[in-house]
Structures are given as C-alpha cells and as structure tokens.
Design a protein around this motif. Structure first.
Motif, PDB file in Angstrom:
ATOM      1  N   GLU A 293     -11.915   2.177   2.704  1.00  0.00           N
ATOM      2  CA  GLU A 293     -11.825   1.133   1.694  1.00  0.00           C
ATOM      3  C   GLU A 293     -11.761   1.824   0.346  1.00  0.00           C
ATOM      4  N   SER A 294     -10.960   1.269  -0.531  1.00  0.00           N
ATOM      5  CA  SER A 294     -10.878   1.813  -1.885  1.00  0.00           C
ATOM      6  C   SER A 294     -10.914   0.662  -2.871  1.00  0.00           C
ATOM      7  N   GLN A 295     -11.140   1.015  -4.111  1.00  0.00           N
ATOM      8  CA  GLN A 295     -11.113   0.005  -5.165  1.00  0.00           C
ATOM      9  C   GLN A 295     -10.409   0.595  -6.380  1.00  0.00           C
ATOM     10  N   SER A 296      -9.834  -0.289  -7.166  1.00  0.00           N
ATOM     11  CA  SER A 296      -9.159   0.146  -8.384  1.00  0.00           C
ATOM     12  C   SER A 296     -10.188   0.489  -9.445  1.00  0.00           C
ATOM     13  N   SER A 297      -9.886   1.539 -10.174  1.00  0.00           N
ATOM     14  CA  SER A 297     -10.713   1.915 -11.321  1.00  0.00           C
ATOM     15  C   SER A 297      -9.764   2.333 -12.433  1.00  0.00           C
TER      16      SER A 297
ATOM     17  N   GLN B 280      -7.133   4.526  -7.694  1.00  0.00           N
ATOM     18  CA  GLN B 280      -7.919   4.133  -6.526  1.00  0.00           C
ATOM     19  C   GLN B 280      -9.068   5.114  -6.302  1.00  0.00           C
ATOM     20  N   SER B 281     -10.244   4.585  -5.999  1.00  0.00           N
ATOM     21  CA  SER B 281     -11.379   5.441  -5.664  1.00  0.00           C
ATOM     22  C   SER B 281     -11.964   4.984  -4.328  1.00  0.00           C
TER      23      SER B 281
ATOM     24  N   GLU C  69       0.848  -1.185   0.000  1.00  0.00           N
ATOM     25  CA  GLU C  69       0.000   0.000   0.000  1.00  0.00           C
ATOM     26  C   GLU C  69       0.885   1.238   0.000  1.00  0.00           C
TER      27      GLU C  69
ATOM     28  N   ASP D  60     -23.388   5.653  -6.753  1.00  0.00           N
ATOM     29  CA  ASP D  60     -22.524   6.730  -6.256  1.00  0.00           C
ATOM     30  C   ASP D  60     -23.303   7.974  -5.831  1.00  0.00           C
TER      31      ASP D  60
ATOM     32  N   TYR E   7      -3.786   9.377  -1.604  1.00  0.00           N
ATOM     33  CA  TYR E   7      -3.867   7.972  -1.206  1.00  0.00           C
ATOM     34  C   TYR E   7      -2.803   7.648  -0.151  1.00  0.00           C
TER      35      TYR E   7
ATOM     36  N   LYS F 148     -20.262   4.148   3.670  1.00  0.00           N
ATOM     37  CA  LYS F 148     -20.136   3.914   2.233  1.00  0.00           C
ATOM     38  C   LYS F 148     -20.928   4.947   1.448  1.00  0.00           C
TER      39      LYS F 148
ATOM     40  N   VAL G  72     -14.437   3.847  -1.531  1.00  0.00           N
ATOM     41  CA  VAL G  72     -15.677   3.096  -1.357  1.00  0.00           C
ATOM     42  C   VAL G  72     -16.334   3.530  -0.047  1.00  0.00           C
TER      43      VAL G  72
END
Length: 154
Positions: free
Chosen positions: A77-81, A85-86, A29, A99, A62, A94, A88
């Motif tokens: 929490e994040s997620q790949s796009s 990273q974006s 990370e 969105d 980040y 949340k 969540v």
C-alpha cells in the motif's frame, strides 16, 4: 410541463456525462510507456529484496512494485505525499506510529545520483547497499540491480 421534461433530461444528461468523465479519469497505476520485469529474491516480515531483470522507458521503483503486485508476488500500500508515493505497508506489514519503524529503500545501484551511503546503508549478503536518494515514484531502476525494502527502527 415541457420545461420540466427539459430540466429532467438536462439533469440526466449531466449525470451520465459526469459518470463517464469520472470513469475515464480512473488513476492508472505505474507510468505509461514503461515496462519492467523483476523478481523477488528474498522476503520476510521486515525485508523485501527485489532484482530488476529488464526495464524499458524511465521505470521507477514504484513501477517495479506495481509489476510485482500485479504478478501476485507481493502486496503493498502506498499513499501520495509531497515527495510522490510513499510506502505504507509491504506484504501487510505496516510501518509504526510516527514512522518508527518505517520501510526504507536501499539499492546496489552504484550511481551516486541514485544512492548514497551518506544517508545510511544496509548490508545484504556482504554487500553494502546505499540508501535510495529518491522516493519510490521518482527512484529510477536499472536492470541487474537489487532494491531492498527494510523495516528499520530508529
């Protein structure tokens, strides 16, 4: 018999090397060679205000979020796009369905390359903060600047 033992040995060796490879490829990370220090100024269910105290290297938002998470000051929490990273969730809150509402980032950084009021602003303690021009894994951060995550309804 010898062929069977050789086959088993080869299979075992392949499994060991595969496990070693997978463990050594564990995603780290944050960015390597980057150091940040920051603190939480304010937090609620719909707001997170962060001040960056110190940066070394090309630190991003980040990296700041990860630093605060490691310090036990926040959770996220994040997620790949396709844009990096974006967010969540922040502190277990949340964003909504499709969105809406969503977590948006704003900053006191006045460099027009990094933030703009053209995309929207957020007023914090009488100061209008510009919308970040980048996703959090690409958004450069500067010492002394505020970074605000607001849960915004459209």
């Amino acid at each position: 018999m010898k062929r069977k033992i050789t086959s088993i040995f080869t299979l075992l060796l392949a499994v060991v090397f595969s496990a070693f490879f997978l463990l050594s490829c564990d995603k780290k990370e944050g960015n390597e060679g980057v150091s940040v220090q920051a603190h939480v100024v304010e937090r609620s269910e719909t707001l997170l205000v962060i001040q960056v105290d110190k940066t070394e290297g090309e630190a991003t938002l980040y990296d700041v979020m990860y630093y605060l998470k490691e310090e036990g000051k926040i959770t996220f929490e994040s997620q790949s796009s396709k844009y990096g990273q974006s967010i969540v969730s922040i502190n277990r809150v949340k964003g909504g369905v499709m969105d809406n509402p969503c977590w948006l980032a704003y900053t006191s950084d006045t460099d027009e390359a990094n933030a703009s009021l053209a995309w929207g602003g957020y007023e914090y303690q009488g100061q209008m903060l510009g919308s970040c021009n980048f996703g959090m894994s690409s958004m450069p951060v500067k010492a002394g600047c505020l970074y605000v995550w607001a849960l915004v309804q459209f």
